[in-house]
Design a protein around this motif. Structure first.
Motif, mmCIF file in Angstrom:
data_model
loop_
_atom_site.group_PDB
_atom_site.id
_atom_site.type_symbol
_atom_site.label_atom_id
_atom_site.label_comp_id
_atom_site.label_asym_id
_atom_site.label_seq_id
_atom_site.Cartn_x
_atom_site.Cartn_y
_atom_site.Cartn_z
ATOM 1 N N SER A 150 36.559 45.841 54.042
ATOM 2 C CA SER A 150 36.914 44.412 54.032
ATOM 3 C C SER A 150 38.411 44.280 53.755
ATOM 4 O O SER A 150 39.063 45.241 53.354
ATOM 5 N N GLU A 183 26.670 38.215 40.549
ATOM 6 C CA GLU A 183 26.629 37.328 41.720
ATOM 7 C C GLU A 183 25.231 37.228 42.294
ATOM 8 O O GLU A 183 24.866 36.221 42.893
ATOM 9 N N ASP A 238 30.449 36.110 51.718
ATOM 10 C CA ASP A 238 30.181 36.269 50.274
ATOM 11 C C ASP A 238 30.619 34.980 49.580
ATOM 12 O O ASP A 238 31.635 34.955 48.864
ATOM 13 N N ASP A 242 38.751 43.097 39.303
ATOM 14 C CA ASP A 242 38.660 44.376 40.000
ATOM 15 C C ASP A 242 39.677 45.393 39.477
ATOM 16 O O ASP A 242 40.866 45.318 39.811
ATOM 17 N N TYR A 300 29.791 56.650 42.720
ATOM 18 C CA TYR A 300 30.004 57.608 43.812
ATOM 19 C C TYR A 300 30.516 58.906 43.201
ATOM 20 O O TYR A 300 31.613 58.913 42.612
ATOM 21 N N ASP A 329 36.455 37.854 41.372
ATOM 22 C CA ASP A 329 35.895 39.170 41.072
ATOM 23 C C ASP A 329 37.003 39.989 40.391
ATOM 24 O O ASP A 329 38.016 40.307 41.024
ATOM 25 N N ASP A 335 36.060 51.652 37.947
ATOM 26 C CA ASP A 335 36.300 50.598 38.918
ATOM 27 C C ASP A 335 35.273 49.475 38.865
ATOM 28 O O ASP A 335 34.154 49.604 39.387
ATOM 29 N N SER A 345 41.991 47.415 42.167
ATOM 30 C CA SER A 345 43.096 46.898 42.986
ATOM 31 C C SER A 345 43.997 46.043 42.104
ATOM 32 O O SER A 345 43.654 45.764 40.950
ATOM 33 N N ILE A 372 35.763 59.787 50.177
ATOM 34 C CA ILE A 372 36.565 58.820 49.415
ATOM 35 C C ILE A 372 37.832 59.476 48.871
ATOM 36 O O ILE A 372 38.893 58.865 48.857
ATOM 37 N N PHE A 419 34.090 38.693 53.422
ATOM 38 C CA PHE A 419 34.500 37.732 52.394
ATOM 39 C C PHE A 419 34.003 36.328 52.739
ATOM 40 O O PHE A 419 33.558 35.580 51.876
ATOM 41 N N THR A 471 43.505 46.112 52.329
ATOM 42 C CA THR A 471 42.266 46.605 52.908
ATOM 43 C C THR A 471 41.534 47.377 51.809
ATOM 44 O O THR A 471 42.146 48.206 51.119
HETATM 45 C C1 2Z3 Z 1 32.852 53.246 48.625
HETATM 46 C C2 2Z3 Z 1 34.257 52.817 48.327
HETATM 47 C C3 2Z3 Z 1 34.379 51.551 47.496
HETATM 48 C C4 2Z3 Z 1 33.648 50.346 48.092
HETATM 49 C C5 2Z3 Z 1 33.859 49.110 47.209
HETATM 50 N N1 2Z3 Z 1 32.985 48.016 47.619
HETATM 51 C C6 2Z3 Z 1 31.818 47.835 47.026
HETATM 52 O O1 2Z3 Z 1 31.376 48.538 46.136
HETATM 53 C C7 2Z3 Z 1 31.049 46.580 47.515
HETATM 54 C C8 2Z3 Z 1 31.413 45.417 46.599
HETATM 55 C C9 2Z3 Z 1 30.803 44.140 47.076
HETATM 56 C C10 2Z3 Z 1 29.766 43.566 46.358
HETATM 57 C C11 2Z3 Z 1 29.194 42.359 46.781
HETATM 58 C C12 2Z3 Z 1 29.684 41.728 47.931
HETATM 59 C C13 2Z3 Z 1 30.735 42.335 48.669
HETATM 60 C C14 2Z3 Z 1 31.284 43.534 48.243
HETATM 61 N N2 2Z3 Z 1 29.600 46.842 47.504
HETATM 62 C C15 2Z3 Z 1 29.111 47.690 48.450
HETATM 63 O O2 2Z3 Z 1 29.836 48.235 49.278
HETATM 64 N N3 2Z3 Z 1 27.755 47.876 48.453
HETATM 65 C C16 2Z3 Z 1 27.148 48.727 49.487
HETATM 66 C C17 2Z3 Z 1 26.251 49.725 48.821
HETATM 67 O O3 2Z3 Z 1 25.308 49.030 47.997
HETATM 68 C C18 2Z3 Z 1 25.978 48.326 46.934
HETATM 69 C C19 2Z3 Z 1 26.846 47.231 47.501
HETATM 70 C C20 2Z3 Z 1 35.303 48.561 47.313
HETATM 71 O O4 2Z3 Z 1 35.848 48.490 48.381
HETATM 72 N N4 2Z3 Z 1 35.777 48.102 46.118
HETATM 73 C C21 2Z3 Z 1 37.082 47.454 46.067
HETATM 74 C C22 2Z3 Z 1 36.921 45.985 45.597
HETATM 75 C C23 2Z3 Z 1 35.837 45.200 46.380
HETATM 76 C C24 2Z3 Z 1 36.306 44.898 47.807
HETATM 77 C C25 2Z3 Z 1 35.287 44.022 48.552
HETATM 78 C C26 2Z3 Z 1 34.988 42.732 47.777
HETATM 79 C C27 2Z3 Z 1 34.512 43.026 46.364
HETATM 80 C C28 2Z3 Z 1 35.509 43.915 45.625
HETATM 81 C C29 2Z3 Z 1 38.028 48.223 45.048
HETATM 82 O O5 2Z3 Z 1 39.217 47.486 44.862
HETATM 83 O O6 2Z3 Z 1 37.293 48.376 43.799
HETATM 84 C C30 2Z3 Z 1 38.480 49.631 45.543
HETATM 85 F F1 2Z3 Z 1 38.992 50.294 44.484
HETATM 86 F F2 2Z3 Z 1 37.436 50.291 46.029
HETATM 87 C C31 2Z3 Z 1 39.555 49.482 46.602
HETATM 88 O O7 2Z3 Z 1 39.242 49.411 47.767
HETATM 89 N N5 2Z3 Z 1 40.831 49.455 46.146
HETATM 90 C C32 2Z3 Z 1 41.921 49.329 47.055
#
Ligand code: 2Z3
Length: 327
Positions: free
Chosen positions: A81, A10, A117, A33, A225, A31, A218, A36, A297, A114, A76
């Motif tokens: 987000s 992106e 983005d 993923d 992490y 995206d 993931d 989820s 986490i 969102f 969530t």
């Molecule tokens: C630390 C714990 C995990 C954080 C993880 N988010 C991330 O890794 C987001 C992804 C993103 C990229 C670009 C624009 C917007 C969001 N990036 C992020 O937090 N960062 C901050 C640190 O620098 C790197 C970019 C997350 O919630 N991943 C979700 C899916 C994302 C949700 C937000 C939109 C993009 C997809 C997941 O489904 O993979 C999960 F497993 F973590 C989850 O929450 N499952 C329920």
């Protein structure tokens, strides 16, 4: 019904990878993923202020759309987000893989992250359907719906570093995409994730430290992490590195030379090149690390910084497992 689809970064930092998905002929950038299990899209049902800049799915223009009345969803994510809305089914096509009767979750509310983005029109969940958020009945993921029509019940991720498109393949393992042999490891599906136990780590040319690391593979998480022991050992080898609470993680001088990080998967040593761990400029001449602490986490996350260094097989057979190979 096997398929292959491009995964395009992106932004300049590979923060997320977006793939074209067609819903009854309407193509959106989603995206994929593996963290989820909801397939949800920006829609014409969102308030117009939240629609701006996104491609919207319009169910009223779909001939195959069937609303599931009374069904709702609400999710969530780990970064805080979230989104929610209503549900229907439709024909969903990813590359050559087309399925009918796939649950498509229509967003009626999305969080501000969102909205801003704008390249992202929603998510296609590839975790286990047990964590799908639809009520009163959980729905299948696209992979689960497609599985029986695939040559084999697998999908693979071949994500790339910096500005290069990668691919997700459904139904086949393309041997031209990896070198050497594939190492498989069992997956624990109890939490709905592609969860496994890593066997340890090494920093640069240092000796391998055996330790069990409970981790998920993931694609929806940008960074790696891992436990503090790993993070401390890693940044000890980076001069000028320190934890910067204002940035929310470890930063280091952008001019620093970063050591490789080796993560053990069974007997296989997966090497993440040091330059993949310079994620992005932070502030001034400091850069933000692609390896950060998993504290808070509950498990480690082997996200895109790790996954793009490997060819990864998500094997959804009756005994689910993950496969890793160098490339
Ligand atoms: C630390 C714990 C995990 C954080 C993880 N988010 C991330 O890794 C987001 C992804 C993103 C990229 C670009 C624009 C917007 C969001 N990036 C992020 O937090 N960062 C901050 C640190 O620098 C790197 C970019 C997350 O919630 N991943 C979700 C899916 C994302 C949700 C937000 C939109 C993009 C997809 C997941 O489904 O993979 C999960 F497993 F973590 C989850 O929450 N499952 C329920």
């Amino acid at each position: 019904n096997d398929g292959s689809v491009t995964a395009s970064p992106e932004d300049a930092y590979d923060s997320e990878y977006l793939c074209p998905v067609s819903i009854d002929g309407q193509t959106l950038a989603l995206d994929f993923d593996t963290g989820s299990a909801d397939l949800w899209v920006f829609s014409t049902s969102l308030p117009s202020s939240e629609q701006k800049g996104h491609t919207l799915f319009d169910p009223s223009k779909s001939t195959n759309w069937k609303a599931l009345s009374g069904y709702k969803w609400n999710i969530t994510y780990g970064d805080g987000s979230g989104a929610s809305g209503t549900v229907g089914t439709d024909v969903v096509t990813v590359g050559g893989t087309s399925v009918s009767g796939q649950a498509v979750e229509i967003a009626t509310k999305v969080s501000s992250a969102f909205v801003s983005d704008t390249a992202n029109d929603g998510l296609l969940g590839l975790a286990f359907s047990s964590i799908n958020t639809v009520t009163p009945k959980a729905q299948h993921t696209f992979f689960d719906t497609a599985k029986s029509s695939l040559s084999s019940p697998v999908f693979t991720a071949d994500l790339k570093h910096r500005q290069l498109p990668g691919t997700y393949d459904f139904g086949t393992i393309d041997s031209s995409k990896y070198t050497g042999t594939i190492t498989y490891i069992d997956v624990d599906t109890a939490n709905g994730f592609w969860e496994f136990t890593g066997s340890g780590y090494a920093v640069g040319s240092g000796s391998f430290v055996s330790s069990s690391i409970d981790a998920i593979a993931d694609t929806g998480t940008t960074l790696i992490y891992v436990p503090d022991a790993v993070v401390t050992a890693y940044y000890k080898q980076v001069s000028g590195a320190s934890y910067d609470s204002s940035q929310g993680g470890y930063t280091f001088p952008c001019s620093a030379t970063l050591p490789n990080l080796t993560l053990g998967i069974g007997s296989y040593h997966a090497v993440v090149p040091g330059q993949y761990i310079n994620y992005s400029p932070a502030s001034g001449s400091k850069c933000f690390g692609g390896v950060q602490s998993d504290s808070g986490i509950g498990f480690s996350i082997y996200g895109d910084v790790f996954l793009k260094s490997q060819f990864v097989i998500f094997d959804g057979s009756s005994t689910p497992r993950l496969g890793f190979a160098a490339k």
